[in-house]
Design an enzyme around this catalytic site. Structure first.
Site, PDB file in Angstrom:
ATOM      1  N   LYS A 115       1.110  -1.122  -0.096  1.00 44.37           N
ATOM      2  CA  LYS A 115       0.142  -0.323   0.112  1.00 44.37           C
ATOM      3  C   LYS A 115       0.868   1.407   0.004  1.00 44.37           C
ATOM      4  O   LYS A 115       1.757   1.613   0.501  1.00 44.37           O
ATOM      5  CB  LYS A 115      -0.446  -0.223   1.327  1.00 44.37           C
ATOM      6  CG  LYS A 115      -2.424   0.685   1.560  1.00 44.37           C
ATOM      7  CD  LYS A 115      -2.882   0.158  -0.075  1.00 44.37           C
ATOM      8  CE  LYS A 115      -4.338   0.647   0.453  1.00 44.37           C
ATOM      9  NZ  LYS A 115      -5.310  -0.120  -0.165  1.00 44.37           N
TER      10      LYS A 115
HETATM   11  N1  GLU Z   1      -6.936   0.048  -3.404  1.00 40.59           N
HETATM   12  C1  GLU Z   1      -8.336  -0.972  -3.590  1.00 40.59           C
HETATM   13  C2  GLU Z   1      -7.914  -1.654  -2.515  1.00 40.59           C
HETATM   14  O1  GLU Z   1      -7.645  -1.690  -1.664  1.00 40.59           O
HETATM   15  C3  GLU Z   1      -7.756  -1.872  -4.678  1.00 40.59           C
HETATM   16  C4  GLU Z   1      -5.837  -2.067  -4.834  1.00 40.59           C
HETATM   17  C5  GLU Z   1      -5.354  -3.159  -6.065  1.00 40.59           C
HETATM   18  O2  GLU Z   1      -6.420  -2.995  -6.796  1.00 40.59           O
HETATM   19  O3  GLU Z   1      -4.583  -3.463  -6.346  1.00 40.59           O
HETATM   20  O4  GLU Z   1      -8.510  -3.260  -2.626  1.00 40.59           O
END
Ligand code: GLU
Length: 425
Positions: A115
């Site tokens: 993240k």
């Molecule tokens: N931000 C989204 C999540 O928390 C998508 C992450 C992604 O597609 O890599 O799942």
């Protein structure tokens, strides 16, 4: 069992990393995971902090702090979104990165978890300033990201445009166009059909599965949705189309309520016109807190962390809690919901539709061959339905709640990968 006793709604309860650790410990303990593996999986593999100088429109120089945490790459490249918000912290990004590892493992796609976050307030920044922040942040991370390394995606306050800038910056450094470095891109730049709706669609698919447990049909189901952005808005639209009664939508400035169901496309048009969901025709305005405690069948929090805490979990009156957001429930609240027999579809399952279609996007980019929307949605449905069944069956077999079952399933898969790979020394 060495479970830490969560203190009532203190700073600690509201620290997402604390919630992540408590759930990890509980699942690891129940699995009987050995100590070494526990040490490996408990902490993120790599944490990067960057301080990025950016020139603002008025000529001033500002320095923004950005993070990228790669929790695990045991099952494949690290994967996860990037958020822009004034209150981003390293602990929050850590928690979100670990949740990505478990999420990808629950739906069994070949990714680890990561993240990113930049501490900034997008509401006061121009497009040009956001672009410069995004490009400089990307440049600082250039050696850490890549299609086989770490693949960012949108999250809070980032979108397809942000991904296009990241893709372009990365590609300029690499001297060739590398579309698979990010997912959630515009379709014209290698994005996937259905990615924009994917998280909301995934929520709807698992909600339909959960309904069956209660013998309810969508048209007799009252849904309260908290958050009306990419996740909540799409979930509302798709669920209304599938016949669910969306009786209440809650946003930062208040809620709108209609016991017969809100007209979601009209509510979206109203918000686009007035800037708020409030004062919508044929609906009653409600204070946010009151709306969260409405008697309903499904409560779908789809905004931020820490919406359901030890202070209010006893007031939730939904039969099913379907977590569209990451970490909307604190660890202390878990126990209260369990005692009250609320059926929880945990975040790492309920909102996994987004990263699942991100996986499809990455596959399509690498193949250079694109699927139609029907194929994307069909494959998404298959993965979400199977994962829901896996988690619920695991919970029933082991006598644990759905969240613990999802964590156990995920930890087991990641631990297995680490054992097979062995430790490189
Ligand atoms: N931000 C989204 C999540 O928390 C998508 C992450 C992604 O597609 O890599 O799942």
């Amino acid at each position: 069992m060495i479970l830490e006793e969560a203190t009532p709604s203190t700073d600690q309860e509201l620290n997402p990393w604390h919630a992540a650790e408590i759930r990890f410990d509980e699942a690891a303990e129940r699995l009987g995971l050995d100590d070494g593996l526990r040490k490996i999986l408990r902490s993120p593999a790599t944490e990067i902090t960057v301080h990025i100088p950016v020139q603002l429109d008025d000529g001033r120089l500002e320095v923004f702090t950005g993070y990228r945490v790669q929790h695990s790459i045991a099952r494949g490249p690290a994967k996860g979104g990037i958020r822009f918000a004034p209150d981003v912290t390293l602990d929050e990004v850590r928690a979100l990165a670990s949740w990505m590892t478990w999420k990808c493992a629950v739906v069994n796609i070949p990714f680890g978890g990561a993240k990113g976050g930049v501490v900034c307030d997008p509401s006061v920044l121009s497009q040009g300033e956001l672009e410069r922040i995004t490009r400089r942040y990307t440049a600082e991370l250039i050696d850490f990201i890549g299609p086989e390394r770490d693949v960012p995606a949108p999250d809070m306050n980032t979108n397809e445009q942000t991904m296009a800038w990241i893709m372009d910056t990365y590609s300029m450094h690499k001297r060739s166009t590398v579309t698979a470095v990010v997912t959630g891109k515009p379709f014209q730049l290698g994005g996937s059909r259905g990615r924009r709706e994917a998280t909301g669609r995934g929520c709807m698919i698992v909600a339909l599965q959960a309904l069956r447990k209660f013998g309810l049909e969508p048209n007799e189901t009252r849904v309260v949705i908290q958050g009306f952005g990419n996740v909540g808005g799409m979930a509302a639209k798709l669920m209304a189309r599938a016949g669910f009664k969306i009786v209440c939508v809650i946003e930062v400035d208040g809620a709108v309520y209609n016991p017969h169901g809100l007209d979601i496309p009209a509510l979206m048009a109203h918000r686009a016109e007035t800037g708020s969901i409030l004062d919508f025709k044929e609906a009653e305005n409600l204070p946010r807190e009151e709306a969260l405690y409405l008697d309903c069948d499904i409560l779908l929090p789809a905004a931020k962390e820490n919406v359901i805490t030890s202070h209010n979990a006893d007031r939730i009156r939904a039969k099913i809690l379907c977590e569209g957001a990451n970490g909307p429930t604190t660890a202390a609240a878990d126990r209260i919901l369990e005692e009250r027999k609320i059926f929880v579809v945990p975040d790492i399952l309920a909102n996994a539709g987004g990263v699942t279609v991100s996986y499809f996007e990455w596959v399509q980019d690498r193949e250079g061959f694109f699927w139609n929307e029907q194929l994307v949605n069909g494959r998404l449905e298959e993965i979400m339905v199977n994962s829901f069944r896996d988690v619920v069956a695991y919970a029933e077999k082991h006598g644990v709640n759905n969240r613990t079952a999802a964590y156990m399933l995920a930890l087991d898969r990641v631990a297995f990968a680490i054992k097979l790979r062995g430790i490189y020394a």
